[in-house]
Design a protein around this motif. Structure first.
Motif: not given
Length: 120
Positions: A34-37, A69-77, A48-49, A97-99
């Protein structure tokens, strides 16, 4: 999982930034990121999560249609693309690592975050 945020900066209203949340590694035990602010004088809030099992995203109403929000598995990002930024988006942004804020505070921890400042 250890997470490190980056990508913040100073941008004018209407501009864009892409935040990165780099993980040491993702394992089968990791369910979501999750992203928080937290803005000055305000409580930390979820933004977002993303579900790491099916890549299903969730957005708070305040950012829906502007943030992705998106992820890149190869970069663990995990990324947070922020478009059409507004001054009210100004905050320190964190990933975890939570929403939900309560879940992070109960089971995990906050990193240093990355500052996003949007000028009018």
């Amino acid at each position: 999982v250890q997470l490190v945020e980056s990508g913040g900066g100073l941008v004018q209203a209407g501009g864009s930034l892409r935040l990165s949340c780099e993980a040491s590694e993702f394992t089968d035990d990791d369910v979501a990121i999750g992203w928080f602010r937290q803005a000055p004088g305000k409580e930390r809030e979820a933004v977002s999560c993303i579900n790491l099992k099916n890549n299903s995203p969730h957005y708070e109403n305040s950012v829906k249609g502007r943030f992705t929000i998106s992820r890149d598995n190869a970069k663990n990002t995990v990324y947070l693309q922020m478009n059409s930024l507004k001054p009210e988006d100004t905050a320190v942004y964190y990933c975890a690592d939570a929403c939900m804020v309560l879940a992070v505070e109960a089971l995990s921890s906050w990193g240093q975050g990355t500052q996003v400042t949007v000028t009018s």
